[in-house]
Design an enzyme around this catalytic site. Structure first.
Site: not given
Length: 357
Positions: A260, A279, A308, A310
């Site tokens: 990245e 949660g 992907e 990106e």
């Protein structure tokens, strides 16, 4: 060996895998060797069976529907030896398979066999890497210390699972769970019907250069703000990515730094791992601050993996500017906010440790 048996070799002959299928049989030896296949059963190639010198250990078993279902998901094909089908080999890509992968393979196999029997094997195979990453996270969780401060005892008997099914599965999955749990007064809660978003654990990294007091962050398009109705769908974030099956979180952070941002990371400092949204989401984060030489780095775009989808840009900021952006509400990524505060608190200690090394 009686008719109706098959021979399992390599990963399939591991005791952990035989236990998944509740199979036992007679040990056999085949000529040749197995090469490659380190990621067999978790999303990669299976070992290649090469005839020649040496011996391959196997076991002759009577197959059952569970084994045949698993073989179909894996897309394996048999070869014949002495009239029997031999399973457990493939194209042999990657490093050699070893027994230390067997526990993870078995955990993944149990997950696969728990899926609805009418789900097409090819559909399951397409998401096998993600299933394996989630299984790997579950194995890590079993080895990590549970928090205890101010909390009830960590005891599985405090939760009764009544029903559990996968309602949606693609890149991520959603599970529907019916349960009840112990209340603080000692009684039981009513039956609760809940949905949980299932995803693999992730490693996060904030590169930091103590010599220049610079940090690197990235930006990219994010679907969450779009779904919420926000006009600005690009966010400043730390480097981050899913932890591959069998990979250590810190190794994932270093790998993602290359993918990245194109940078090498030196010493790495672990921040407290955590659930960002417990949660409704099983996602678990392992954040790190990694030391890097940013003095000659230039901000730019075009990073990330094309396969992907990106499209990532890097940004190099003074550490004080990162904190200013946090306080001004210009950073909305929660993990980056926490990492910026942690670094602000620990920067002097990091510099001091380098001075003394």
């Amino acid at each position: 060996m009686t008719a109706g048996r098959v021979i399992l070799v390599g990963p399939l002959a591991a005791p952990e895998m035989l236990a998944v299928f509740a199979l036992s049989g007679d040990p056999v030896r085949l000529p040749g060797e197995l090469k490659g296949g380190a990621d067999a059963g978790i999303g990669g190639d299976w070992p290649r069976w090469r005839p020649g010198q040496g011996e391959v250990a196997g076991v002759a078993v009577r197959p059952d529907p569970a084994l045949m279902r698993y073989l179909a998901i894996m897309g394996l094909s048999p070869r014949r030896h002495d009239g029997l089908a031999v399973w457990g080999h493939g194209d042999g890509g990657g490093a050699d398979w070893s027994g230390d992968r067997a526990a993870l393979m078995a955990e993944v196999a149990r997950d696969l066999l728990a899926l609805p029997p009418d789900e097409p094997a090819a559909d399951i195979a397409r998401r096998l890497p993600r299933i394996a990453e989630i299984a790997w996270g579950r194995l890590r969780a079993a080895l990590e210390a549970d928090p205890s401060a101010c909390l009830p005892e960590a005891d599985a008997s405090r939760v009764e699972l009544l029903a559990r099914r996968e309602a949606y599965a693609r890149y991520f999955s959603v599970e529907e769970i019916s349960l009840r749990h112990r209340r603080y007064d000692g009684g039981w809660s009513p039956v609760l019907d809940r949905e949980v978003f299932r995803s693999a654990d992730a490693a996060l990294l904030l590169p930091y250069d103590p010599g220049t007091d610079l940090v690197m962050v990235i930006s990219q398009f994010r679907i969450g703000p779009l779904a919420r109705g926000q006009a600005q769908c690009w966010m400043l974030e730390p480097i981050a990515g899913r932890i591959d099956a069998g990979e250590r979180p810190e190794d994932a952070a270093r790998r993602e730094a290359q993918e990245e941002a194109g940078i090498e990371i030196g010493r790495i400092h672990a921040l407290p791992p955590h659930y960002p949204t417990p949660g409704a989401n099983s996602e678990f984060f392992y954040p790190f601050v990694g030391l890097a030489d940013l003095s000659s780095q230039r901000a730019g775009a075009g990073f990330g993996l094309a396969e992907e989808g990106e499209d990532i840009a890097t940004h190099i900021l003074p550490r004080a500017e990162l904190l200013r952006l946090v306080m001004a509400g210009q950073i909305q990524c929660g993990p980056l906010i926490a990492m910026a505060f942690w670094l602000d608190r620990m920067a002097d200690q990091i510099a001091g440790s380098l001075a003394g090394s």
